[in-house]
Motif scaffolding. Sequence first.
Motif, PDB file in Angstrom:
ATOM      1  N   ALA A  96      70.703 -28.454  28.116  1.00  0.00           N
ATOM      2  CA  ALA A  96      70.179 -27.126  27.784  1.00  0.00           C
ATOM      3  C   ALA A  96      70.250 -26.847  26.290  1.00  0.00           C
ATOM      4  O   ALA A  96      69.267 -26.415  25.670  1.00  0.00           O
ATOM      5  N   VAL A  97      71.401 -27.124  25.695  1.00  0.00           N
ATOM      6  CA  VAL A  97      71.567 -26.747  24.294  1.00  0.00           C
ATOM      7  C   VAL A  97      70.655 -27.584  23.388  1.00  0.00           C
ATOM      8  O   VAL A  97      70.148 -27.097  22.381  1.00  0.00           O
ATOM      9  N   SER A  98      70.384 -28.825  23.787  1.00  0.00           N
ATOM     10  CA  SER A  98      69.506 -29.677  22.975  1.00  0.00           C
ATOM     11  C   SER A  98      68.054 -29.260  23.123  1.00  0.00           C
ATOM     12  O   SER A  98      67.288 -29.309  22.157  1.00  0.00           O
ATOM     13  N   ARG A  99      67.663 -28.844  24.318  1.00  0.00           N
ATOM     14  CA  ARG A  99      66.267 -28.511  24.566  1.00  0.00           C
ATOM     15  C   ARG A  99      65.918 -27.093  24.108  1.00  0.00           C
ATOM     16  O   ARG A  99      64.875 -26.867  23.525  1.00  0.00           O
ATOM     17  N   TYR A 100      66.780 -26.146  24.421  1.00  0.00           N
ATOM     18  CA  TYR A 100      66.433 -24.736  24.183  1.00  0.00           C
ATOM     19  C   TYR A 100      67.244 -24.105  23.052  1.00  0.00           C
ATOM     20  O   TYR A 100      66.929 -23.017  22.593  1.00  0.00           O
ATOM     21  N   GLY A 101      68.332 -24.764  22.654  1.00  0.00           N
ATOM     22  CA  GLY A 101      69.185 -24.204  21.624  1.00  0.00           C
ATOM     23  C   GLY A 101      69.229 -25.104  20.410  1.00  0.00           C
ATOM     24  O   GLY A 101      68.195 -25.597  19.959  1.00  0.00           O
ATOM     25  N   GLU A 102      70.419 -25.409  19.956  1.00  0.00           N
ATOM     26  CA  GLU A 102      70.578 -26.088  18.675  1.00  0.00           C
ATOM     27  C   GLU A 102      71.820 -26.948  18.738  1.00  0.00           C
ATOM     28  O   GLU A 102      72.887 -26.462  19.104  1.00  0.00           O
ATOM     29  N   GLU A 103      71.673 -28.219  18.386  1.00  0.00           N
ATOM     30  CA  GLU A 103      72.802 -29.152  18.511  1.00  0.00           C
ATOM     31  C   GLU A 103      73.736 -29.136  17.308  1.00  0.00           C
ATOM     32  O   GLU A 103      74.828 -29.682  17.369  1.00  0.00           O
ATOM     33  N   GLU A 163      78.983 -26.187  30.461  1.00  0.00           N
ATOM     34  CA  GLU A 163      79.976 -25.138  30.202  1.00  0.00           C
ATOM     35  C   GLU A 163      80.806 -25.406  28.956  1.00  0.00           C
ATOM     36  O   GLU A 163      81.619 -24.569  28.569  1.00  0.00           O
ATOM     37  N   ILE A 164      80.590 -26.569  28.319  1.00  0.00           N
ATOM     38  CA  ILE A 164      81.208 -26.783  27.000  1.00  0.00           C
ATOM     39  C   ILE A 164      80.128 -27.100  25.961  1.00  0.00           C
ATOM     40  O   ILE A 164      80.422 -27.520  24.852  1.00  0.00           O
ATOM     41  N   GLY A 165      78.872 -26.909  26.349  1.00  0.00           N
ATOM     42  CA  GLY A 165      77.770 -27.128  25.404  1.00  0.00           C
ATOM     43  C   GLY A 165      77.524 -28.589  25.083  1.00  0.00           C
ATOM     44  O   GLY A 165      77.220 -28.943  23.937  1.00  0.00           O
ATOM     45  N   MET A 166      77.628 -29.468  26.083  1.00  0.00           N
ATOM     46  CA  MET A 166      77.338 -30.890  25.830  1.00  0.00           C
ATOM     47  C   MET A 166      75.873 -31.085  25.445  1.00  0.00           C
ATOM     48  O   MET A 166      74.997 -30.335  25.871  1.00  0.00           O
ATOM     49  N   THR A 167      75.620 -32.125  24.652  1.00  0.00           N
ATOM     50  CA  THR A 167      74.286 -32.359  24.088  1.00  0.00           C
ATOM     51  C   THR A 167      73.637 -33.620  24.677  1.00  0.00           C
ATOM     52  O   THR A 167      74.299 -34.410  25.352  1.00  0.00           O
ATOM     53  N   ASN A 168      72.369 -33.814  24.355  1.00  0.00           N
ATOM     54  CA  ASN A 168      71.646 -35.027  24.757  1.00  0.00           C
ATOM     55  C   ASN A 168      72.371 -36.293  24.304  1.00  0.00           C
ATOM     56  O   ASN A 168      73.148 -36.269  23.337  1.00  0.00           O
ATOM     57  N   ALA A 169      72.038 -37.403  24.977  1.00  0.00           N
ATOM     58  CA  ALA A 169      72.757 -38.662  24.775  1.00  0.00           C
ATOM     59  C   ALA A 169      72.639 -39.218  23.347  1.00  0.00           C
ATOM     60  O   ALA A 169      73.560 -39.837  22.835  1.00  0.00           O
ATOM     61  N   GLY A 170      71.475 -39.018  22.739  1.00  0.00           N
ATOM     62  CA  GLY A 170      71.279 -39.545  21.388  1.00  0.00           C
ATOM     63  C   GLY A 170      71.055 -41.046  21.357  1.00  0.00           C
ATOM     64  O   GLY A 170      71.298 -41.708  20.342  1.00  0.00           O
ATOM     65  N   PHE A 171      70.572 -41.615  22.455  1.00  0.00           N
ATOM     66  CA  PHE A 171      70.329 -43.064  22.487  1.00  0.00           C
ATOM     67  C   PHE A 171      69.145 -43.428  21.581  1.00  0.00           C
ATOM     68  O   PHE A 171      68.156 -42.684  21.503  1.00  0.00           O
ATOM     69  N   ALA A 211      71.310 -36.297  30.344  1.00  0.00           N
ATOM     70  CA  ALA A 211      72.298 -35.453  31.027  1.00  0.00           C
ATOM     71  C   ALA A 211      73.301 -36.283  31.816  1.00  0.00           C
ATOM     72  O   ALA A 211      74.176 -35.725  32.475  1.00  0.00           O
ATOM     73  N   ARG A 212      73.155 -37.603  31.776  1.00  0.00           N
ATOM     74  CA  ARG A 212      73.978 -38.442  32.647  1.00  0.00           C
ATOM     75  C   ARG A 212      75.108 -39.156  31.925  1.00  0.00           C
ATOM     76  O   ARG A 212      75.820 -39.960  32.529  1.00  0.00           O
ATOM     77  N   THR A 213      75.265 -38.910  30.629  1.00  0.00           N
ATOM     78  CA  THR A 213      76.401 -39.535  29.943  1.00  0.00           C
ATOM     79  C   THR A 213      77.678 -38.869  30.460  1.00  0.00           C
ATOM     80  O   THR A 213      77.649 -37.747  30.947  1.00  0.00           O
ATOM     81  N   PRO A 214      78.807 -39.604  30.388  1.00  0.00           N
ATOM     82  CA  PRO A 214      80.030 -39.100  31.009  1.00  0.00           C
ATOM     83  C   PRO A 214      80.509 -37.755  30.469  1.00  0.00           C
ATOM     84  O   PRO A 214      80.326 -37.433  29.294  1.00  0.00           O
ATOM     85  N   MET A 215      81.116 -37.018  31.353  1.00  0.00           N
ATOM     86  CA  MET A 215      81.747 -35.745  31.029  1.00  0.00           C
ATOM     87  C   MET A 215      82.795 -35.982  29.946  1.00  0.00           C
ATOM     88  O   MET A 215      83.582 -36.939  30.015  1.00  0.00           O
ATOM     89  N   GLN A 216      82.811 -35.099  28.952  1.00  0.00           N
ATOM     90  CA  GLN A 216      83.715 -35.270  27.803  1.00  0.00           C
ATOM     91  C   GLN A 216      84.948 -34.370  27.967  1.00  0.00           C
ATOM     92  O   GLN A 216      84.914 -33.184  27.683  1.00  0.00           O
ATOM     93  N   TYR A 273      81.971 -36.996  21.356  1.00  0.00           N
ATOM     94  CA  TYR A 273      83.095 -36.542  22.202  1.00  0.00           C
ATOM     95  C   TYR A 273      84.365 -36.258  21.406  1.00  0.00           C
ATOM     96  O   TYR A 273      85.220 -35.502  21.860  1.00  0.00           O
ATOM     97  N   THR A 274      84.485 -36.865  20.233  1.00  0.00           N
ATOM     98  CA  THR A 274      85.727 -36.661  19.479  1.00  0.00           C
ATOM     99  C   THR A 274      85.916 -35.190  19.080  1.00  0.00           C
ATOM    100  O   THR A 274      87.030 -34.710  18.988  1.00  0.00           O
ATOM    101  N   HIS A 275      84.801 -34.502  18.867  1.00  0.00           N
ATOM    102  CA  HIS A 275      84.973 -33.068  18.558  1.00  0.00           C
ATOM    103  C   HIS A 275      84.398 -32.160  19.640  1.00  0.00           C
ATOM    104  O   HIS A 275      84.703 -30.989  19.700  1.00  0.00           O
ATOM    105  N   LEU A 276      83.538 -32.722  20.519  1.00  0.00           N
ATOM    106  CA  LEU A 276      82.949 -31.902  21.582  1.00  0.00           C
ATOM    107  C   LEU A 276      83.557 -32.338  22.904  1.00  0.00           C
ATOM    108  O   LEU A 276      83.148 -33.356  23.470  1.00  0.00           O
ATOM    109  N   ASN A 277      84.535 -31.607  23.366  1.00  0.00           N
ATOM    110  CA  ASN A 277      85.171 -31.963  24.642  1.00  0.00           C
ATOM    111  C   ASN A 277      85.842 -30.736  25.269  1.00  0.00           C
ATOM    112  O   ASN A 277      86.011 -29.701  24.614  1.00  0.00           O
TER     113      ASN A 277
END
Length: 566
Positions: free
Chosen positions: A338-345, A374-382, A422-427, A449-453
């Motif tokens: 959601a945050v990557s598509r409609y918001g700002e990463e 619920e913690i604002g996880m972002t797209n995978a960035g592959f 959306a399928r990368t592991p929960m941080q 994940y080091t800062h977003l968890n």
Amino acid sequence: MAAATICPTSAQSDVILRDQAWWRSAVGYQIYPASFCDSNGDGVGDIPGIIGKLDYLADLGVGFIWLSPVYASPMVDNGYDISDYREINPTFGAMADMDRLIAEARSRRIGIVMDLVVNHTSDQHAWFSSARSDRHSPYRDYYIWREQPPAKASAADIDAAFGGSAWSQDEQSGAWYFHLFAPQQPDLNWDNPALRAEIYAMMNWWLDKGVAGFRMDVIDLIGKQPEAGIVADGPRLHHYLREMHEATLTGRDALTVGETWSATPANAPLYSAPERHEVSMVFQFSHVTQFWDDKLGKWKPRPIDWPKLKSTFATWQHALHNCGWNALFWGNHDLPRAVSRYGEEGLHRVASAKALATVLHLMEGTPYIYQGEEIGMTNAGFTRIDQYRDVETLNFHRIQLADGVAEAEFLEGARANSRDNARTPMQWSSRPHADFTTGSPWIAVNRNYTHLNVERDRADPDGVFQRYQKLIALRRDHAIIRHGDFRLLAADHASLFAYERRLGAQRLLVVANLSHQAVMLPLAEIGTVQGRDLLTDRPVSTLADGGLGPFGVFAILSEDSISASG
Ligand code: TEU
């Protein structure tokens, strides 16, 4: 049939349902089991892992979990290809774990909503093995066959969602079988009453185990008539849904949510008007697909046009008010974050995640949170194709490159819209592999994940988790959020999402700035900004400078009924 013919009769039963149906005040949480929490170090999430996180979910306040498939499966489509509806995939655990999950969740007042994938099975299902090995098998007619491939451009010449034709030849019997997804996912023949009875018995078996309901995978496809070229919304669809309800849900207090890509504001009441006894609500996707390219579809998404998006939400709010029920969501396991598509990463990730959550959760309907949202996880960035695991992404990579699309162009589309985003592991924390696993994860953990968890976000009183927790509590405590009238305000504003809800003398004014720039509030359009901000619990009498900062949001409750018309 037009919506207008359904609504008047449903208004009354709707009023009765309002304060009875538990799912009208609850918020759902979707778990994609492979990527949630791994308890045994094999790199894949599992049911014991989920059980270990139930306190976390109880603390968030969710009322139910939509559990993506955990059934026996060869995992061609990550469990959406089921080989036995009454067994658990050993990678996820055992049936005893499942029973424990249901009981442990229930003791925390959380229901388990199973994913019901009955448009198709896996080709490894015993029914299909029997059907293909013997033309006289009682299971032959559980599937859809023809002797020849359809002629090019004839009605039956249908494309599969994951690329290629929807008809594949079965080498064992020589005939052609129908599959709307991968060839390993043969479609079930719902016109066969024996098949339908078998599905209903299976549903009852799960309901008797104590599950809280079902999320019904691509349920709008079960009335298909391939020979006539009809796939979604077929002529017998609603007959089957009513029959299913009658055979499984009557007298039970279950939640059912249909996944219906074809639903429109006009036909959605057919599914969810309470007196029709079909499903509680449907997931509709017009807010998603309206920004896909006409030709390349999801692989070439267009930027979000907020006035259009707001108007789509408003249309759905009006279409189902007193007439059915909305399911509200920004994301799921098939969609980008959601945050990557409609918001700002970047700079505004936290603020934009909170603003998006707020505007969604304060509408009418049952909101769904996709794990990590619920913690604002972002797209995978592959950036490379070998990082992807999803069958759809890998198939279209092959198909589009063969069609002459440049690899860089495909990868750009995948980076925006592949299901793996959306399928990368929960941080969970900043420890190795984000504390998702002690082993080697089946798909890469997002590098941020080091800062977003979870650990870090929850420690922040202004974090995303705290906002979701607040929104869930507000829905429970305020009738105006559950069923107040909805009116979109400042509809043409390019970046403000503003609406009011009304119930009796109460007015709830929700305003979010979904842009990087501060904006002046169009007071003439939104009316008095005075009352108590439910998000901060503080009184608001004036807004500083009459402006709202980047991704700022408020939700003001007032008793003032005069300023409504602005
Ligand atoms: O999704 C239905 C579906 O149509 C999506 O796969 C869709 O085609 C794609 O995301 C858009 O490009 C459901 C499940 O949610 C999905 O995970 C399954 O793969 C699919 O059904 C088949 O069961």
